[in-house]
Design a protein around this motif. Sequence first.
Motif, PDB file in Angstrom:
ATOM      1  N   ILE A  30       0.851  -1.185   0.000  1.00  0.00           N
ATOM      2  CA  ILE A  30       0.000   0.000   0.000  1.00  0.00           C
ATOM      3  C   ILE A  30       0.890   1.239   0.000  1.00  0.00           C
ATOM      4  CG2 ILE A  30      -1.527   1.362   1.518  1.00  0.00           C
ATOM      5  CD1 ILE A  30      -3.083  -0.865   0.328  1.00  0.00           C
ATOM      6  N   GLY A  34       3.395   7.934   2.047  1.00  0.00           N
ATOM      7  CA  GLY A  34       4.693   7.697   1.409  1.00  0.00           C
ATOM      8  C   GLY A  34       5.894   8.157   2.217  1.00  0.00           C
ATOM      9  N   HIS A  35       5.671   8.713   3.413  1.00  0.00           N
ATOM     10  CA  HIS A  35       6.796   9.344   4.111  1.00  0.00           C
ATOM     11  C   HIS A  35       7.634   8.402   4.958  1.00  0.00           C
ATOM     12  CE1 HIS A  35       5.811  12.957   2.202  1.00  0.00           C
ATOM     13  NE2 HIS A  35       6.713  13.642   2.875  1.00  0.00           N
ATOM     14  N   SER A  36       7.291   7.141   4.978  1.00  0.00           N
ATOM     15  CA  SER A  36       8.229   6.130   5.462  1.00  0.00           C
ATOM     16  C   SER A  36       8.629   5.237   4.294  1.00  0.00           C
ATOM     17  CB  SER A  36       7.593   5.278   6.569  1.00  0.00           C
ATOM     18  OG  SER A  36       7.524   6.027   7.761  1.00  0.00           O
ATOM     19  N   LEU A  37       7.658   4.902   3.468  1.00  0.00           N
ATOM     20  CA  LEU A  37       7.919   3.953   2.384  1.00  0.00           C
ATOM     21  C   LEU A  37       8.845   4.522   1.302  1.00  0.00           C
ATOM     22  CD1 LEU A  37       7.371   1.211   1.187  1.00  0.00           C
ATOM     23  CD2 LEU A  37       5.240   2.094   0.203  1.00  0.00           C
ATOM     24  N   THR A 111       0.169   9.833   7.217  1.00  0.00           N
ATOM     25  CA  THR A 111      -1.140   9.454   7.745  1.00  0.00           C
ATOM     26  C   THR A 111      -1.023   8.657   9.040  1.00  0.00           C
ATOM     27  OG1 THR A 111      -1.204   7.323   6.594  1.00  0.00           O
ATOM     28  CG2 THR A 111      -1.984   9.255   5.363  1.00  0.00           C
TER      29      THR A 111
HETATM   30  C1  LIG Z   1      11.694  13.862   8.193  1.00  0.00           C
HETATM   31  C2  LIG Z   1      10.686  12.901   8.762  1.00  0.00           C
HETATM   32  C3  LIG Z   1      10.430  12.912  10.138  1.00  0.00           C
HETATM   33  C4  LIG Z   1       9.495  12.034  10.682  1.00  0.00           C
HETATM   34  N1  LIG Z   1       9.272  12.072  12.031  1.00  0.00           N
HETATM   35  C5  LIG Z   1       8.366  11.227  12.587  1.00  0.00           C
HETATM   36  C6  LIG Z   1       8.111  11.230  13.979  1.00  0.00           C
HETATM   37  O1  LIG Z   1       8.689  12.007  14.739  1.00  0.00           O
HETATM   38  N2  LIG Z   1       7.189  10.354  14.469  1.00  0.00           N
HETATM   39  C7  LIG Z   1       6.502   9.490  13.669  1.00  0.00           C
HETATM   40  O2  LIG Z   1       5.673   8.742  14.156  1.00  0.00           O
HETATM   41  N3  LIG Z   1       6.729   9.467  12.346  1.00  0.00           N
HETATM   42  C8  LIG Z   1       7.647  10.300  11.793  1.00  0.00           C
HETATM   43  N4  LIG Z   1       7.870  10.263  10.438  1.00  0.00           N
HETATM   44  C9  LIG Z   1       7.169   9.263   9.630  1.00  0.00           C
HETATM   45  C10 LIG Z   1       5.872   9.797   9.091  1.00  0.00           C
HETATM   46  O3  LIG Z   1       4.950   9.983  10.140  1.00  0.00           O
HETATM   47  C11 LIG Z   1       5.270   8.838   8.050  1.00  0.00           C
HETATM   48  O4  LIG Z   1       4.252   9.564   7.441  1.00  0.00           O
HETATM   49  C12 LIG Z   1       4.688   7.573   8.631  1.00  0.00           C
HETATM   50  O5  LIG Z   1       5.617   6.812   9.351  1.00  0.00           O
HETATM   51  C13 LIG Z   1       4.171   6.644   7.544  1.00  0.00           C
HETATM   52  O6  LIG Z   1       2.898   7.062   7.151  1.00  0.00           O
HETATM   53  P1  LIG Z   1       2.579   7.264   5.635  1.00  0.00           P
HETATM   54  O7  LIG Z   1       1.151   7.600   5.540  1.00  0.00           O
HETATM   55  O8  LIG Z   1       3.543   8.243   5.075  1.00  0.00           O
HETATM   56  O9  LIG Z   1       2.782   5.781   5.084  1.00  0.00           O
HETATM   57  P2  LIG Z   1       3.637   5.138   3.885  1.00  0.00           P
HETATM   58  O10 LIG Z   1       5.043   5.611   3.944  1.00  0.00           O
HETATM   59  O11 LIG Z   1       2.888   5.308   2.621  1.00  0.00           O
HETATM   60  O12 LIG Z   1       3.542   3.631   4.311  1.00  0.00           O
HETATM   61  C14 LIG Z   1       4.323   3.062   5.363  1.00  0.00           C
HETATM   62  C15 LIG Z   1       4.082   1.558   5.412  1.00  0.00           C
HETATM   63  O13 LIG Z   1       2.780   1.249   5.898  1.00  0.00           O
HETATM   64  C16 LIG Z   1       2.004   0.563   4.910  1.00  0.00           C
HETATM   65  N5  LIG Z   1       0.661   1.142   4.962  1.00  0.00           N
HETATM   66  C17 LIG Z   1       0.355   2.469   4.962  1.00  0.00           C
HETATM   67  N6  LIG Z   1      -0.968   2.647   5.111  1.00  0.00           N
HETATM   68  C18 LIG Z   1      -1.515   1.414   5.198  1.00  0.00           C
HETATM   69  C19 LIG Z   1      -2.862   0.941   5.395  1.00  0.00           C
HETATM   70  N7  LIG Z   1      -3.908   1.790   5.515  1.00  0.00           N
HETATM   71  N8  LIG Z   1      -3.066  -0.405   5.437  1.00  0.00           N
HETATM   72  C20 LIG Z   1      -2.022  -1.261   5.336  1.00  0.00           C
HETATM   73  N9  LIG Z   1      -0.741  -0.880   5.177  1.00  0.00           N
HETATM   74  C21 LIG Z   1      -0.483   0.447   5.107  1.00  0.00           C
HETATM   75  C22 LIG Z   1       2.730   0.774   3.601  1.00  0.00           C
HETATM   76  O14 LIG Z   1       2.515  -0.314   2.730  1.00  0.00           O
HETATM   77  C23 LIG Z   1       4.176   0.878   4.039  1.00  0.00           C
HETATM   78  O15 LIG Z   1       4.718  -0.399   4.219  1.00  0.00           O
HETATM   79  C24 LIG Z   1       8.797  11.123   9.855  1.00  0.00           C
HETATM   80  C25 LIG Z   1       9.052  11.112   8.475  1.00  0.00           C
HETATM   81  C26 LIG Z   1       9.984  11.981   7.928  1.00  0.00           C
HETATM   82  C27 LIG Z   1      10.217  11.931   6.464  1.00  0.00           C
END
Ligand SMILES: Cc1cc2nc3c(=O)[nH]c(=O)nc-3n(C[C@H](O)[C@H](O)[C@H](O)COP(=O)(O)OP(=O)(O)OC[C@H]3O[C@@H](n4cnc5c(N)ncnc54)[C@H](O)[C@@H]3O)c2cc1C
Lengths: 270, 171
Positions: A30, A34-37, A111
């Motif tokens: 999924i 995108g901010h971890s993936l 998210t």
């Molecule tokens: C500079 C920076 C600082 C950050 N600091 C922090 C922090 O202090 N604390 C913190 O908690 N996070 C932090 N993050 C991470 C950020 O919160 C990410 O947004 C989060 O970890 C992942 O959420 P995403 O929506 O971006 O997921 P994605 O990166 O799109 O997905 C992450 C993973 O989860 C899976 N996934 C996502 N949504 C679903 C779903 N609905 N069902 C099943 N699987 C799913 C994906 O397949 C992937 O494997 C930081 C990121 C950056 C770039």
Amino acid sequence: MIPAAFEYEKAGSVEEAVSLLQRFGEDAKILAGGHSLIPLMRLRLAQPSALVDINGVKELNYVRLEGGKLRIGAMTRHVELQNNDLVRQNVPMLAEIADEVGDNQVRNMGTIGGVLAHADSAGDYPTLALMLEAELVTNKSRYQAKDFFKDVFTTAMAADEVLCEVVFAVANGPHKYIKFRRRLFDWAIVGAGAQKLNGGWRIGLTNVGPMPVRATAVEQALASGATPEQAAEHASDGLNPSGDLRASPDYKKHLARVLTKRAIQQAQGA
Amino acid sequence: MKRKVSLTVNGTRREDEVEPRLLLVHYLRDVAGLTGTHIGCDTSQCGACTVLIGDKAVKSCTMFAVQAQDADVQTIEGLAKGDQLHPLQQAFWDEHGLQCGFCTPGFIMAGVYLLSQNPNPTDDEIRKGLEGNLCRCTGYVNIVKAVRTAAKTMGGQTKQPQATAATAGGD
Ligand SMILES: Cc1cc2nc3c(=O)[nH]c(=O)nc-3n(C[C@H](O)[C@H](O)[C@H](O)COP(=O)(O)OP(=O)(O)OC[C@H]3O[C@@H](n4cnc5c(N)ncnc54)[C@H](O)[C@@H]3O)c2cc1C
Ligand code: FES
Ligand code: FES
């Protein structure tokens, strides 16, 4: 770096996302905020064969209060949690944590579902979900937070499972989450949260092990009348954190105790 | 396999065939030829690649071009009106808010977002608003000053965008 090639489809609904995941097979992932993936893909630490983009799945983006529970769609972004009145009034610690996840740009995309599904040991929402006994709802089942996080980057979900909703009971009493970090937008070196709920305390810790930790020894000490100083001495009981570039195991244990004490005191308004 | 993506960049409609793995920042630089948006890291930390999508600041290195389907993207090249610099560009110049200038486009775009949310920020709010951008040269003091100055020159012009959903990423 440039990520390895992958197939890409947008899903319009949860049902469609699930059928796309099934079609692409178990190396598909999924794509939420995108901010971890995407950073992992850029470093080629992740090379999914396909991405199923759920940014257009409107049914996963909401915050509702129903029957005394706060229900949050998985695609709700950090910036929306920060600013949402229902969140601020009913689980204020969640809004405060959202305000300190990454930076503005990260919060505009990332998210709540992404943080929980990613299960990074330094993620902040998993700790909150664990200490507040949140329920995580997927297209297939409902999990208690304590059964959802299995290891670092590992949850109980199957490859074709989509996290849809997080359900919190109202928790609007005294609370504080403290994140120790070197720069404002960094992940927690260690984080500690304290929440008063139903007359007792809930205490949670971030990044002191592969998964979030509920500090039950501290909760029990407080329940039997210990001061925050005394109770917080138990915050490192049973912890075995691994060291990393920023902190040794002993330092993390020290932080767990100090931050727990401060979180309880600040929650009490002391 | 390449896919079609159509979007608006600085007011101009574009349609291109791209690989799904093409990052938006590479699309802007290499396909659209807009090299003002910089790449400073591989870990989504530095903010040099910041652009606006709709009214939201995002890191264009942490999004694929295909995700920008139908999006309205604004880059640093879209700010000036002819020879007239945007107030933030002018303020960075006047207050020496840059040295090598590598981080500057990202800071300015993050600043545009910050002032759209909060037209009269305190210094602490400016620092928090720019936490996602790194500068190796200036020590940040003049960057904060530049944003403060721009807030003054823009006084009253900034509208408060609705505090609702990030639609960045689009559908
Ligand atoms: C500079 C920076 C600082 C950050 N600091 C922090 C922090 O202090 N604390 C913190 O908690 N996070 C932090 N993050 C991470 C950020 O919160 C990410 O947004 C989060 O970890 C992942 O959420 P995403 O929506 O971006 O997921 P994605 O990166 O799109 O997905 C992450 C993973 O989860 C899976 N996934 C996502 N949504 C679903 C779903 N609905 N069902 C099943 N699987 C799913 C994906 O397949 C992937 O494997 C930081 C990121 C950056 C770039
Ligand atoms: S290039 Fe560093 S955050 Fe995008
Ligand atoms: S001016 Fe050189 S990095 Fe900021």
